[in-house]
Scaffold this motif. Sequence first.
Motif, PDB file in Angstrom:
ATOM      1  N   ILE A 173     158.577   3.457  59.520  1.00 22.69           N
ATOM      2  CA  ILE A 173     157.201   3.174  58.459  1.00 22.69           C
ATOM      3  C   ILE A 173     157.868   1.695  58.755  1.00 22.69           C
ATOM      4  CG2 ILE A 173     156.394   4.690  57.546  1.00 22.69           C
ATOM      5  CD1 ILE A 173     158.002   3.546  54.694  1.00 22.69           C
ATOM      6  N   HIS A 174     158.521   0.842  59.259  1.00 20.87           N
ATOM      7  CA  HIS A 174     159.167  -0.197  59.426  1.00 20.87           C
ATOM      8  C   HIS A 174     158.915  -1.178  60.777  1.00 20.87           C
ATOM      9  CE1 HIS A 174     160.490   0.178  54.762  1.00 20.87           C
ATOM     10  NE2 HIS A 174     161.162   1.305  55.564  1.00 20.87           N
ATOM     11  N   LEU A 179     153.029   3.968  66.632  1.00 19.93           N
ATOM     12  CA  LEU A 179     152.847   4.743  65.372  1.00 19.93           C
ATOM     13  C   LEU A 179     152.757   3.736  63.684  1.00 19.93           C
ATOM     14  CD1 LEU A 179     152.711   7.311  64.383  1.00 19.93           C
ATOM     15  CD2 LEU A 179     155.251   7.879  64.932  1.00 19.93           C
ATOM     16  N   SER A 180     153.813   2.988  63.961  1.00 19.87           N
ATOM     17  CA  SER A 180     154.172   2.772  62.263  1.00 19.87           C
ATOM     18  C   SER A 180     152.812   1.642  62.027  1.00 19.87           C
ATOM     19  CB  SER A 180     155.083   1.094  62.341  1.00 19.87           C
ATOM     20  OG  SER A 180     155.101   1.348  61.489  1.00 19.87           O
ATOM     21  N   ILE A 181     152.415   0.754  62.973  1.00 18.58           N
ATOM     22  CA  ILE A 181     151.001   0.214  63.477  1.00 18.58           C
ATOM     23  C   ILE A 181     149.843   0.639  62.519  1.00 18.58           C
ATOM     24  CG2 ILE A 181     149.079  -1.712  64.052  1.00 18.58           C
ATOM     25  CD1 ILE A 181     151.173  -2.524  65.748  1.00 18.58           C
ATOM     26  N   LEU A 182     149.560   2.350  63.181  1.00 16.65           N
ATOM     27  CA  LEU A 182     148.563   2.727  62.878  1.00 16.65           C
ATOM     28  C   LEU A 182     148.706   3.630  61.610  1.00 16.65           C
ATOM     29  CD1 LEU A 182     148.266   5.728  65.932  1.00 16.65           C
ATOM     30  CD2 LEU A 182     146.696   3.461  65.034  1.00 16.65           C
ATOM     31  N   ILE A 183     150.264   4.097  61.276  1.00 22.43           N
ATOM     32  CA  ILE A 183     150.044   3.878  59.830  1.00 22.43           C
ATOM     33  C   ILE A 183     149.949   3.627  58.257  1.00 22.43           C
ATOM     34  CG2 ILE A 183     151.597   4.673  57.706  1.00 22.43           C
ATOM     35  CD1 ILE A 183     153.707   6.005  60.318  1.00 22.43           C
ATOM     36  N   SER A 184     150.136   2.232  58.728  1.00 28.93           N
ATOM     37  CA  SER A 184     149.804   1.111  58.109  1.00 28.93           C
ATOM     38  C   SER A 184     148.423   0.858  57.845  1.00 28.93           C
ATOM     39  CB  SER A 184     150.589  -0.320  58.532  1.00 28.93           C
ATOM     40  OG  SER A 184     151.519  -0.369  58.470  1.00 28.93           O
ATOM     41  N   ILE A 233     148.955  -5.090  53.693  1.00 30.66           N
ATOM     42  CA  ILE A 233     148.062  -6.478  54.501  1.00 30.66           C
ATOM     43  C   ILE A 233     149.050  -6.938  55.658  1.00 30.66           C
ATOM     44  CG2 ILE A 233     146.008  -8.079  55.539  1.00 30.66           C
ATOM     45  CD1 ILE A 233     144.750  -6.555  53.877  1.00 30.66           C
ATOM     46  N   LEU A 234     150.073  -7.415  53.894  1.00 30.34           N
ATOM     47  CA  LEU A 234     150.809  -8.479  54.508  1.00 30.34           C
ATOM     48  C   LEU A 234     151.818  -7.832  55.768  1.00 30.34           C
ATOM     49  CD1 LEU A 234     152.266 -11.306  54.010  1.00 30.34           C
ATOM     50  CD2 LEU A 234     153.639 -10.383  52.321  1.00 30.34           C
ATOM     51  N   ASP A 235     152.371  -6.249  55.269  1.00 34.01           N
ATOM     52  CA  ASP A 235     153.194  -5.770  55.847  1.00 34.01           C
ATOM     53  C   ASP A 235     152.642  -5.344  57.551  1.00 34.01           C
ATOM     54  OD1 ASP A 235     156.059  -4.805  56.539  1.00 34.01           O
ATOM     55  OD2 ASP A 235     155.036  -2.479  55.888  1.00 34.01           O
ATOM     56  N   LEU A 236     151.623  -5.259  57.129  1.00 30.76           N
ATOM     57  CA  LEU A 236     150.803  -5.290  58.507  1.00 30.76           C
ATOM     58  C   LEU A 236     150.500  -6.278  59.821  1.00 30.76           C
ATOM     59  CD1 LEU A 236     148.964  -3.618  60.708  1.00 30.76           C
ATOM     60  CD2 LEU A 236     146.602  -3.585  59.112  1.00 30.76           C
ATOM     61  N   LEU A 237     150.474  -7.658  59.317  1.00 26.97           N
ATOM     62  CA  LEU A 237     150.131  -8.658  59.879  1.00 26.97           C
ATOM     63  C   LEU A 237     151.652  -8.616  60.381  1.00 26.97           C
ATOM     64  CD1 LEU A 237     148.170 -11.080  57.622  1.00 26.97           C
ATOM     65  CD2 LEU A 237     147.076  -9.937  60.104  1.00 26.97           C
ATOM     66  N   ARG A 238     152.588  -8.497  59.539  1.00 25.48           N
ATOM     67  CA  ARG A 238     154.236  -8.721  59.830  1.00 25.48           C
ATOM     68  C   ARG A 238     154.227  -7.805  61.454  1.00 25.48           C
ATOM     69  NH1 ARG A 238     158.100  -4.908  60.598  1.00 25.48           N
ATOM     70  NH2 ARG A 238     157.984  -3.955  58.640  1.00 25.48           N
TER      71      ARG A 238
END
Length: 243
Positions: A173-174, A179-184, A233-238
């Motif tokens: 998730i980090h 996979l992490s992007i899909l989770i976000s 959203i901030l984390d997804l953009l990161r």
Amino acid sequence: MRSSNPVLKRLTKEEQIDFSYRMTVEGTINKTFILFMIVMGSAFVLWNRYLEGGVDAIGSWMWIGVIGGLIAALITSFAPRIAVVVAPVYAVFEGMVLGGLSAMYEQRYQGITIQAVGFTFGVFLVMLMIYRFRLIHITAPFRKMVVGATLGILLVYFVDLIMSFFGSQLTFIHNSSPLSILISLFVVGIAAFNFVLDFDMIEQGSKIGVPKYMEWYGAFSLIVTLVWLYVEILDLLRKLKDR
């Protein structure tokens, strides 16, 4: 009148029929604006502290914001009557978190903050239109699905937090893997659907005639969802920028 909303169910019959001092949509909007301005003001203060002293100047303040915001959120969730007092306190703490977090992300990814703000308000407006034109029907199964998914996400985040105390993390998730992007994206979607539940709760409350203090609770609910969506959203953009 019956309601599937658990918060509205906890109100007594006397509270639900008190039309002399009742919750209104307009009143809730006004109080949401007040809480939003408190969040922005608190965030601006911490952002300035970061510009003046760097990460070392905001680290402890952000943790105070995280812990204080969590406590205030729990109190308000279980005691809506005192939301008029605790909701503004929550807004101050969350502003501290958002101000520090945004500054730290902006240092590494120039322009990411304004992008996150734009996407957050864009999603908010889209969900408002979807609810306004009844493109989604708030049924009991839909509510259970969104609430269940939200609780599941919170559980995963709690486990990750506990693991971080022991020097470990749930890497999926980090990191910036597909996979992490899909989770976000999934989490952002669930956060967005929570807006629909918030809108429904506010509309039901105004129709039933719940007490005036529920305007602060409705405003609190919207701010909680808005803050959560912005952070996701901030984390997804990161993650996308790290690809």
